[in-house]
Design a protein around this motif. Structure first.
Motif, PDB file in Angstrom:
ATOM      1  N   ILE A 975      -8.585  -0.923  51.414  1.00 20.14           N
ATOM      2  CA  ILE A 975      -9.375  -0.419  52.536  1.00 20.14           C
ATOM      3  C   ILE A 975     -10.414   0.544  51.970  1.00 20.14           C
ATOM      4  O   ILE A 975     -10.120   1.332  51.059  1.00 20.14           O
ATOM      5  N   LYS A 976     -11.629   0.475  52.483  1.00 19.97           N
ATOM      6  CA  LYS A 976     -12.712   1.304  51.960  1.00 19.97           C
ATOM      7  C   LYS A 976     -12.848   2.551  52.832  1.00 19.97           C
ATOM      8  O   LYS A 976     -13.038   2.450  54.053  1.00 19.97           O
ATOM      9  N   VAL A1020     -22.015  12.245  49.427  1.00 21.71           N
ATOM     10  CA  VAL A1020     -21.223  11.109  49.905  1.00 21.71           C
ATOM     11  C   VAL A1020     -20.460  10.513  48.729  1.00 21.71           C
ATOM     12  O   VAL A1020     -20.999  10.332  47.634  1.00 21.71           O
ATOM     13  N   SER A1021     -19.188  10.220  48.949  1.00 19.03           N
ATOM     14  CA  SER A1021     -18.383   9.475  47.984  1.00 19.03           C
ATOM     15  C   SER A1021     -17.507   8.512  48.761  1.00 19.03           C
ATOM     16  O   SER A1021     -17.354   8.648  49.989  1.00 19.03           O
ATOM     17  N   SER A1022     -16.958   7.548  48.067  1.00 20.96           N
ATOM     18  CA  SER A1022     -16.102   6.557  48.732  1.00 20.96           C
ATOM     19  C   SER A1022     -14.921   6.223  47.834  1.00 20.96           C
ATOM     20  O   SER A1022     -14.994   6.365  46.607  1.00 20.96           O
ATOM     21  N   ALA A1023     -13.859   5.743  48.469  1.00 25.02           N
ATOM     22  CA  ALA A1023     -12.658   5.347  47.735  1.00 25.02           C
ATOM     23  C   ALA A1023     -12.223   3.965  48.198  1.00 25.02           C
ATOM     24  O   ALA A1023     -12.216   3.679  49.398  1.00 25.02           O
ATOM     25  N   CYS A1024     -11.886   3.115  47.250  1.00 27.78           N
ATOM     26  CA  CYS A1024     -11.264   1.823  47.545  1.00 27.78           C
ATOM     27  C   CYS A1024      -9.774   2.000  47.317  1.00 27.78           C
ATOM     28  O   CYS A1024      -9.314   2.114  46.168  1.00 27.78           O
ATOM     29  N   ASP A1087      -4.037 -10.804  58.974  1.00 31.89           N
ATOM     30  CA  ASP A1087      -5.130 -11.683  58.575  1.00 31.89           C
ATOM     31  C   ASP A1087      -5.960 -11.043  57.465  1.00 31.89           C
ATOM     32  O   ASP A1087      -6.153  -9.819  57.448  1.00 31.89           O
ATOM     33  N   PRO A1088      -6.511 -11.862  56.546  1.00 29.40           N
ATOM     34  CA  PRO A1088      -7.443 -11.345  55.535  1.00 29.40           C
ATOM     35  C   PRO A1088      -8.816 -11.138  56.162  1.00 29.40           C
ATOM     36  O   PRO A1088      -9.651 -12.039  56.189  1.00 29.40           O
ATOM     37  N   LEU A1089      -9.088  -9.927  56.654  1.00 29.99           N
ATOM     38  CA  LEU A1089     -10.221  -9.712  57.547  1.00 29.99           C
ATOM     39  C   LEU A1089     -11.579  -9.820  56.847  1.00 29.99           C
ATOM     40  O   LEU A1089     -12.456 -10.538  57.271  1.00 29.99           O
ATOM     41  N   GLY A1090     -11.816  -9.043  55.803  1.00 34.18           N
ATOM     42  CA  GLY A1090     -13.114  -9.129  55.135  1.00 34.18           C
ATOM     43  C   GLY A1090     -13.918  -7.848  55.247  1.00 34.18           C
ATOM     44  O   GLY A1090     -13.518  -6.857  55.870  1.00 34.18           O
ATOM     45  N   HIS A1091     -15.113  -7.884  54.645  1.00 33.75           N
ATOM     46  CA  HIS A1091     -15.908  -6.668  54.488  1.00 33.75           C
ATOM     47  C   HIS A1091     -16.420  -6.122  55.813  1.00 33.75           C
ATOM     48  O   HIS A1091     -16.683  -4.927  55.937  1.00 33.75           O
ATOM     49  N   GLY A1112     -13.556  -5.142  43.030  1.00 29.83           N
ATOM     50  CA  GLY A1112     -14.971  -5.458  42.836  1.00 29.83           C
ATOM     51  C   GLY A1112     -15.671  -5.728  44.151  1.00 29.83           C
ATOM     52  O   GLY A1112     -16.810  -5.293  44.370  1.00 29.83           O
ATOM     53  N   ARG A1113     -15.004  -6.432  45.064  1.00 30.37           N
ATOM     54  CA  ARG A1113     -15.596  -6.707  46.375  1.00 30.37           C
ATOM     55  C   ARG A1113     -15.699  -5.425  47.207  1.00 30.37           C
ATOM     56  O   ARG A1113     -16.686  -5.214  47.922  1.00 30.37           O
ATOM     57  N   CYS A1114     -14.677  -4.586  47.108  1.00 30.16           N
ATOM     58  CA  CYS A1114     -14.691  -3.342  47.868  1.00 30.16           C
ATOM     59  C   CYS A1114     -15.829  -2.432  47.399  1.00 30.16           C
ATOM     60  O   CYS A1114     -16.564  -1.864  48.217  1.00 30.16           O
TER      61      CYS A1114
END
Length: 1184
Positions: A975-976, A1020-1024, A1087-1091, A1112-1114
């Motif tokens: 989760i991003k 701003v920063s983000s975490a996967c 379900d595999p929801l997606g971006h 990588g996708r996240c």
């Protein structure tokens, strides 16, 4: 076992001696065709050394005329206490007497020696030593270059009555003598046999078969009849005088096969004729009966078998084409198995080749098993097993083209009621959170135990199969729930308490990789990947490929073919993990040389090697009129030629080396080559692009480029078999006798070759000076045994000899790769026991395409960190790549390959092991000296309630709380989370059972990750953040929707939730309570929801790969892309506003950095495991 006794008649003895003298023998002065060393006044060979020349008469080695062939005395059994590894084969009398006591007399009279393939020692052409008083020995260093001693077995002739005999109780009476094997009027052999009656196989060591010379009765009239024609004079074939057979034989590609020999197959093949320069032959007198068989042979080609046509005409014509002979190649190796005494087992071996192998030999602990006793071929069946039959087994497949030995299989035999596995688990430490220091152990680690994965004797059905119907392994059978006391909370875990033999976890081996150019990294796009002649995969736009390794594969040989013809077709032998999991390989390929135009009617010279300031290594000379089409038709037009040379003087090309630079010697052993250059050739018709063959090509090699003088006489020309990945000899080099204009100051070697179906060649020498380097890879600089990483590709570049030899230190000679297992890796490399600097090695390691770091050598030189004690470390001259220049990458090290001295205690335990000590290297404990690589610790921390090593799928345990519910399918979920604030923060996911009755409220595990700063936005920063996916648990009975709590560290406030994710959760009840705005709780989606939802899900057969792709996708914020740069504005699920931490308060990561001694982790675990849970439908809440 077989011995021959001469008849007492003087005439037969004389006849027998003359036959031996005329044939390929050495000092054959007694009654057996082996090699004899007499004692007393007879000839003794102790210090003298002679090389046998088969076919030559060596009269000085024979006993004096007074010596009798019928010596009084009795022979011992055959002994074989050594094998030719290391220095050679030593069958010394003192050692034999040590093992076998009074089975050898005090003063033997004579000694006989044979190979384990039953070849007399006098027929091997090898240098040997021996005497009845000292025994027998053969030294590898005295043999021809590239050849080791054979494995010899010996026996001694003792005075009458000097041996202990239990023959009457052990053996049955001898059978009657067989019919004489010779034709009438000739000398032959009679045999007789007996059976061993003993229950202990060690007592059955005497000859079970004996032979003696005989002369058959006088000749009588021939009793052979012929349906067509008349019987020949030898009474073994039918002849038709009026018939003429015409034949034409060609080579692969259509060229005439001149000089081939044509035989008629009878009891003894009869040579009839040879083919002329056009490949034609004529044979008069054979009968066209449709039964007679002709055999046509030519060196380096598989024999052709032709059945005579059936016709009533006076003549017939046959055509045949040779196929290139191919050394046997093992395609099925015997498997390691475990049994109880009294059970049965089958070990299987299968080989291909041209011609197909027609003989299989089996060896137990390096000793040949008697085929007459075991009745084996490619399948060895052992019934009613005894414990002394445990050990190592391998087979050797043999044909007219050569031999090859299989991999070694271990047979474990335990007593009927013995426990197959050690029930007590071994120690296995897991890392705990930063606030979970254990006072009892004074560390941040907790011992959860584990069971070493190994084959065990479990339940089997009654079938005797090559592959067991059920494979059994030692594994965890009992666990115990424990609570670890941390600072203010308890952490649940499951500890292994008992091991037992159970069905092995089913796994699958996968190889992934990326194919790119060595010069600029350009990917090989949409290339084909072949395994043998089968296309098994294809590279993508970025050059990546994936391959599921077939189950029976022992040696993975892949050929990468560029459809756009930019790159040279490249064959690689890729190591993989046979126990399962994924291994990633970077495949580097050479760019094809730009084609030039040649005139087929002219002599053409093509240089090999273009290094600035250096002469070419050699050149190709193609005489005029040498090109021809595949149908054999001469070609006279223009030729489009591309010759690409891999120059070892350029060290940057080492990773592009084709295959693994190995060949099979005459004994069937795999030996390494040291290259002086490879070249790929491509000749086509300029007009039609049809591939052309070339005959009579000369290769001129500049001898000044061979820096080691001892390599000059052993230099050979080799071609690559793309199906096996092995190099096969094309021919020798000789000194060029012709004077060469403008180059007279240099000496050239010249070799001859033809270019037909194979297009890749090598200028190589066999090199027998080999060692192994012990290397381990770790998750951190703490170098704990429990933190070793499996599946790391460790590569070694063997460098040109350094100080002490005249050479260029930048040249390389060989490239090898090995995969780390649970006990590290043993990587082969050239070494020298005379000069420590004679060879050096460049070692590097990578995991999933990421290079690992080596331990530093400057400014701090710490032997304890490097893993090798002094003074041996100084002798090895360890240097990391940045030793002199800190700007260089830290991902490799270089050492001098000083072979350990056998009498040196500090060098006997690693990290360098002599080649014959491979087992000691493989089984060395973590405390033994070794070299180290490690991962740079990231800002992540993983904790599983049920411990699992992601490098080893076989460590998976059946448990409802297992993070990964299926060992063959790994589903990674991320989760991003976006953080708005001036600093990066730690974000945790706490994952618990949500809806499954077996796991609800129980902890699966926790994950910590530090947010990554956005490059374009200052605050701003983000975490996967990984969380446990919802889905079926291990029993596949019902799903569990994981209760996931996302908790940012510090003063954070939830600002927003992705609207699509919120809508999905509202529509898929139950819904988790979210009263606390400093965190977020959800029942993870099925379900595999997606971006678009900020959720990233990837399923793969390898856990690391699934996580890598999902990460990588996240980072990229897409469902199909990949990025290593965090993009904070796309694909976000949650947003938190976080204030800057108050002065004086440390983050978890700051705390870890400030306490490096006690801190084995770079992450934290906060919060409390609930003592009770409250559940309300359809809304869930969890109290802490």
């Amino acid at each position: 076992m077989f011995s021959i006794h001469a008849p007492s008649t003087t005439s037969l003895a004389s006849l027998h001696l003359e036959r031996l003298v005329a044939g390929p023998c050495w000092a054959l002065v007694t009654n057996s065709p082996g090699l004899f060393f007499p004692s007393g006044r007879q000839m003794m060979l102790t210090q003298s050394v002679r090389r046998v020349q088969p076919g030559k008469r060596i009269s000085s080695l024979f006993a004096k005329p007074g010596d009798s062939l019928e010596s009084p005395g009795e022979w011992t059994t055959w002994f074989n206490i050594d094998h030719p590894g290391g220095q050679g084969d030593y069958e010394r009398l003192d050692a034999i007497r040590f093992y076998y006591g009074d089975r050898v007399c005090a003063r033997p009279l004579r000694l006989e020696a044979r190979t384990t393939d039953w070849m007399p020692a006098g027929s091997t052409g090898q240098v040997v030593h021996g005497s009845p008083r000292e025994g027998f020995w053969c030294l590898n260093r005295e043999q021809r270059p590239g050849q080791n001693c054979s494995n010899y077995t010996v026996r001694f002739l003792c005075p009458p009555g000097s041996l202990r005999r239990d023959t009457e109780r052990i053996w049955s009476p001898w059978s009657p003598w067989s019919k004489c094997s010779a034709a009438c009027g000739h000398t032959g052999v009679q045999t007789r046999t007996r059976t061993c009656l003993a229950e202990t196989v060690s007592l059955c060591t005497e000859a079970s078969e004996e032979g003696r010379l005989c002369m058959d009765q006088a000749c009588t009239a021939c009793d052979m009849t012929c349906p067509m024609g008349q019987v020949n004079a030898d009474c073994d074939a039918c002849m038709c005088q009026d018939f003429m057979l015409h034949g034409t034989v060609s080579l692969p590609g259509g060229a005439p096969a001149s000089g081939a020999t044509v035989y008629l197959l009878t009891k003894t093949p009869k040579p009839l004729t040879k083919t002329d320069s056009s490949g034609r032959f004529r044979v008069p007198g054979v009968c066209p009966d449709g039964k007679s068989i002709l055999k046509i042979t030519k060196a380096k080609f598989a024999p052709i078998m032709l059945t005579m046509p059936k016709t009533s005409l006076k003549a017939a014509t046959v055509n045949a084409e040779f196929m290139r002979a191919e050394t046997p190649y093992i395609v099925m190796n015997p498997e390691t198995k475990a049994r109880r005494a009294g059970q049965s087992v089958s070990l299987c071996c299968k080989a291909t080749g041209k011609p197909s192998p027609d003989k299989y030999f089996w060896y137990h602990n390096d000793t040949l098993l008697d085929p007459s006793l075991y009745k084996h071929e490619s399948k060895l069946v052992l019934r009613n097993l005894r414990q002394d039959q445990a050990g190592e087994y391998f087979c050797k497949a043999q044909s007219d083209a050569g031999a090859m030995k299989s991999q070694v299989a271990q047979l474990i035999v335990i007593a009927p009621y013995e426990t197959p596995c050690n029930p007590t688990p071994e120690s296995y430490l897991i890392r705990l959170p930063h606030d979970c220091f254990q006072n009892a152990t004074n560390s941040f680690y907790y011992d959860v135990g584990h069971c070493p994965i190994k084959t065990c004797a479990g339940q089997q059905d009654n079938g005797i199969r090559c592959r067991d119907a059920v494979e059994n392994c030692c594994g965890i059978s009992k666990t115990q729930e424990r609570e670890i006391q941390c600072s203010g909370y308890t952490l649940p875990t499951k500890v292994a308490t008992e091991c037992s033999c159970q069905r092995c976890t089913e796994t699958r081996s996968i190889v992934r990789g990326r194919v790119s150019a060595a010069d600029n990294g350009e990917p090989m796009r949409f290339g084909h990947v072949y395994m043998g002649s089968n296309r098994v995969s294809m590279t993508g736009y970025k050059g990546t490929f994936t391959l599921h390794v077939p189950q029976d594969t022992e040696r993975l040989v892949l050929t990468f073919v560029d459809r756009f013809q930019k790159f040279v077709n490249t064959t690689k032998v890729l190591p993989f993990n046979k126990k399962g999991s994924t291994v990633f390989h970077e495949i580097k390929v050479l760019r094809k040389k730009e084609p030039i135009t040649l005139e087929a009617m002219d002599t053409n010279i093509i240089p090999l090697g273009e290094v600035a300031g250096e002469d070419p290594v050699g050149e190709l000379e193609i005489p005029s009129k040498s090109f021809y089409r595949k149908n054999g038709e001469p070609y006279t037009g223009k030729v489009k030629a591309s010759v690409t040379f891999l120059d070892p003087r350029n060290i940057s090309t080492a990773t592009t080396a084709q295959s693994d630079l190995n060949f099979i010697n005459d004994e069937g052993d795999t030996f390494p080559l040291r290259t002086y250059g490879m070249f790929s050739v491509d000749f086509t018709d300029e007009a039609t692009s049809e591939s052309l063959n070339v005959g009579k090509v000369k290769v001129h090699l500049d001898s000044t480029q061979i820096k080691m003088p001892e390599h000059v006489p052993t230099m050979k020309l080799w071609s690559l078999n793309p199906d096996t990945g092995l190099w096969e000899e094309e021919g020798d080099f000789k000194f060029d006798s012709q004077k060469r204009s403008k180059r007279e100051e240099r000496t050239f070697l010249v070799g001859n070759m033809e270019i037909r179906e194979r297009r890749l060649f090598n200028l190589d020498v066999p090199e027998s000076r080999r060692c192994f380097i012990k290397v381990r890879a770790y998750r951190s600089e703490r170098f704990l045994p429990s933190e070793q990483i499996q599946g790391v590709v460790v590569s070694v570049i063997n460098l040109e000899p350094r100080a002490g030899f005249s050479s260029n230190p930048r040249a390389w000679g060989r490239f090898d790769s090995v995969i780390t297992g649970p006990n590290g890796a043993c990587v082969p490399a050239f070494c020298d026991d005379q000069s420590p600097d004679a060879y050096s090695a460049y070692v590097l390691a990578s995991l999933a395409g990421e290079e690992l770091e080596a331990v530093q050598s400057s400014p701090k030189f710490n032997p304890n960190a490097i893993g090798v004690p002094q003074p041996y470390l100084n002798k090895l001259k360890y240097r990391r790549t940045d030793h002199e220049d800190p700007r260089v990458k830290k991902t490799a090290f270089q050492i001098s390959m000083a072979k350990p001295r056998p009498n040196s205690a500090e060098e006997s335990n690693g990290p360098i092991y002599a080649f014959e000590n491979l087992r000691a290297c493989e089984e060395a404990p973590p405390s033994a000296p070794h070299f180290r690589f490690y991962q740079i610790e990231g800002d992540r921390y993983d904790y599983n309630t049920v411990p699992f090593n992601e490098d080893d799928p076989m460590s998976w345990t059946e448990d409802y709380l297992a993070w990964w519910p299926k060992p063959m399918e790994f589903r990674a979920c991320y989760i991003k989370v976006k953080i708005v604030g001036p600093v990066e923060v730690n974000v945790r996911s706490r994952n618990m059972g949500g809806t499954h009755r077996q796991t609800v409220g129980k902890l699966y595990g926790i994950r910590d990750v530090k947010s990554t700063r956005d490059r374009d936005q200052p605050n701003v920063s983000s975490a996967c953040l990984e969380f446990k996916c919802s889905g079926m648990l291990y029993d596949q009975d019902r799903v569990d929707r994981t209760l996931v709590k996302v908790i940012p560290q510090g003063s954070c406030h939830r600002a927003s939730v992705n609207s699509m994710l919120h809508e999905y959760l509202v529509n898929h009840l139950p819904l988790a309570v979210n009263n606390d705005t400093s965190e977020y709780t959800m029942l993870a989606p099925l379900d595999p929801l997606g971006h678009n939802y900020g959720i990233y899900t990837v399923t793969d057969q390898d856990p690391r790969t699934a996580k890598e792709i999902a990460l990588g996708r996240c980072f990229d914020g897409t469902s199909d892309g990949s990025s290593r740069v965090m993009k904070s504005n796309v694909g976000v699920a949650l947003t938190f506003n976080c204030a800057e931490r108050q002065v004086g308060r440390q983050s978890a990561f700051q705390y870890l950095q400030s306490t490096p001694v006690r801190t084995p982790a770079a992450n934290t675990v906060r919060g409390r495991v609930p003592s009770r849970r409250q559940q309300r439908a359809p809304v869930l809440s969890l109290n802490y």
